[in-house]
Design a protein around this motif. Structure first.
Motif, PDB file in Angstrom:
ATOM      1  N   CYS A  82      -2.017 -11.609 -11.771  1.00 17.65           N
ATOM      2  CA  CYS A  82      -1.452 -11.008 -10.563  1.00 17.65           C
ATOM      3  C   CYS A  82      -2.355  -9.854 -10.157  1.00 17.65           C
ATOM      4  N   VAL A  83      -2.983  -9.994  -9.010  1.00 17.90           N
ATOM      5  CA  VAL A  83      -3.858  -8.941  -8.505  1.00 17.90           C
ATOM      6  C   VAL A  83      -3.079  -8.076  -7.528  1.00 17.90           C
ATOM      7  N   ALA A  84      -3.083  -6.782  -7.777  1.00 23.64           N
ATOM      8  CA  ALA A  84      -2.332  -5.835  -6.960  1.00 23.64           C
ATOM      9  C   ALA A  84      -3.254  -5.046  -6.048  1.00 23.64           C
ATOM     10  N   SER A  85      -2.739  -4.694  -4.891  1.00 25.36           N
ATOM     11  CA  SER A  85      -3.499  -3.851  -3.961  1.00 25.36           C
ATOM     12  C   SER A  85      -2.520  -3.052  -3.099  1.00 25.36           C
ATOM     13  N   GLY A  86      -3.030  -1.981  -2.502  1.00 27.00           N
ATOM     14  CA  GLY A  86      -2.212  -1.176  -1.586  1.00 27.00           C
ATOM     15  C   GLY A  86      -1.434  -0.061  -2.240  1.00 27.00           C
ATOM     16  N   PHE A  87      -1.591   0.115  -3.552  1.00 25.93           N
ATOM     17  CA  PHE A  87      -0.925   1.211  -4.247  1.00 25.93           C
ATOM     18  C   PHE A  87      -1.718   1.524  -5.517  1.00 25.93           C
ATOM     19  N   THR A  88      -1.378   2.644  -6.163  1.00 22.76           N
ATOM     20  CA  THR A  88      -2.061   3.043  -7.390  1.00 22.76           C
ATOM     21  C   THR A  88      -1.460   2.263  -8.549  1.00 22.76           C
ATOM     22  N   PHE A  89      -2.098   1.144  -8.869  1.00 25.60           N
ATOM     23  CA  PHE A  89      -1.572   0.192  -9.854  1.00 25.60           C
ATOM     24  C   PHE A  89      -1.283   0.867 -11.187  1.00 25.60           C
ATOM     25  N   SER A  90      -2.156   1.763 -11.630  1.00 24.78           N
ATOM     26  CA  SER A  90      -2.028   2.368 -12.951  1.00 24.78           C
ATOM     27  C   SER A  90      -0.864   3.350 -13.055  1.00 24.78           C
ATOM     28  N   SER A  91      -0.176   3.611 -11.959  1.00 25.81           N
ATOM     29  CA  SER A  91       0.961   4.539 -11.963  1.00 25.81           C
ATOM     30  C   SER A  91       2.307   3.841 -12.076  1.00 25.81           C
ATOM     31  N   TYR A 101       7.135 -14.914 -10.696  1.00 26.76           N
ATOM     32  CA  TYR A 101       6.814 -13.839  -9.782  1.00 26.76           C
ATOM     33  C   TYR A 101       6.283 -12.625 -10.548  1.00 26.76           C
ATOM     34  N   CYS A 102       5.317 -11.982  -9.952  1.00 25.03           N
ATOM     35  CA  CYS A 102       4.864 -10.670 -10.378  1.00 25.03           C
ATOM     36  C   CYS A 102       5.603  -9.646  -9.512  1.00 25.03           C
ATOM     37  N   ALA A 103       6.071  -8.557 -10.113  1.00 24.56           N
ATOM     38  CA  ALA A 103       6.826  -7.580  -9.342  1.00 24.56           C
ATOM     39  C   ALA A 103       6.561  -6.171  -9.848  1.00 24.56           C
ATOM     40  N   ARG A 104       6.614  -5.231  -8.945  1.00 24.59           N
ATOM     41  CA  ARG A 104       6.454  -3.823  -9.300  1.00 24.59           C
ATOM     42  C   ARG A 104       7.807  -3.240  -9.670  1.00 24.59           C
ATOM     43  N   TYR A 105       7.856  -2.528 -10.820  1.00 28.20           N
ATOM     44  CA  TYR A 105       9.109  -1.977 -11.328  1.00 28.20           C
ATOM     45  C   TYR A 105       9.165  -0.487 -11.058  1.00 28.20           C
ATOM     46  N   VAL A 106      10.273  -0.035 -10.472  1.00 32.18           N
ATOM     47  CA  VAL A 106      10.408   1.377 -10.142  1.00 32.18           C
ATOM     48  C   VAL A 106      11.642   2.009 -10.779  1.00 32.18           C
ATOM     49  N   GLY A 107      12.301   1.295 -11.679  1.00 30.68           N
ATOM     50  CA  GLY A 107      13.468   1.836 -12.356  1.00 30.68           C
ATOM     51  C   GLY A 107      13.089   2.628 -13.594  1.00 30.68           C
ATOM     52  N   ARG A 108      14.123   3.023 -14.361  1.00 33.34           N
ATOM     53  CA  ARG A 108      13.884   3.755 -15.600  1.00 33.34           C
ATOM     54  C   ARG A 108      13.538   2.778 -16.720  1.00 33.34           C
ATOM     55  N   PRO A 109      12.817   3.261 -17.728  1.00 28.33           N
ATOM     56  CA  PRO A 109      12.545   2.392 -18.887  1.00 28.33           C
ATOM     57  C   PRO A 109      13.850   1.973 -19.555  1.00 28.33           C
TER      58      PRO A 109
END
Length: 126
Positions: free
Chosen positions: A22-31, A95-103
């Motif tokens: 999954c290649v990501a773009s448009g945001f700071t992937f490492s964050s 699906y690849c997805a960005r997670y923004v919740g708590r661990p």
């Protein structure tokens, strides 16, 4: 614009292997923590694995523990899912997805994933 583009799906015989990317773009992937979520025919979403932003912590759902491994290369803005010993029940759209919740240890609240890719099909053929 945030984009997540998956690739690597295909049809494999039971016991076979695949590596999804999954290649990501448009945001700071490492964050951001990232995850893989799948949907089998006629079923709901099922989280598979989540990895934290730096790759130091990984959570994998029980049915695929020991067979699937999530990893990431922050220098390449790429998320991976190595799938070994595939079974027919692994057939799904992944699906690849960005997670923004708590661990946490259970990632089944899918509202915590804010951006999703288009998915890549994995079919375990018997």
């Amino acid at each position: 614009e945030v984009q997540l583009v998956e690739s690597g799906g295909g049809t494999v015989q039971p016991g076979g292997s695949l590596t999804l990317s999954c290649v990501a773009s448009g945001f700071t992937f490492s964050s951001y923590d990232m995850g893989w979520v799948r949907q089998s025919p006629g079923k709901g979403l099922e989280w598979v694995s989540v990895i934290n932003a730096h790759g130091g912590a990984r959570y994998t759902k029980a049915p695929v523990v020991g067979r699937f491994t999530v990893s990431r290369d922050n220098a390449k803005n790429t998320l991976y899912l190595q799938m070994n010993n595939l079974k027919p029940e692994d057939t799904a759209l992944y699906y690849c997805a960005r997670y923004v919740g708590r661990p946490k240890t259970d990632y089944s609240d899918y509202s915590d994933f804010d951006y999703w890719g288009q998915g890549t099909q994995v079919t375990g053929s018997s």
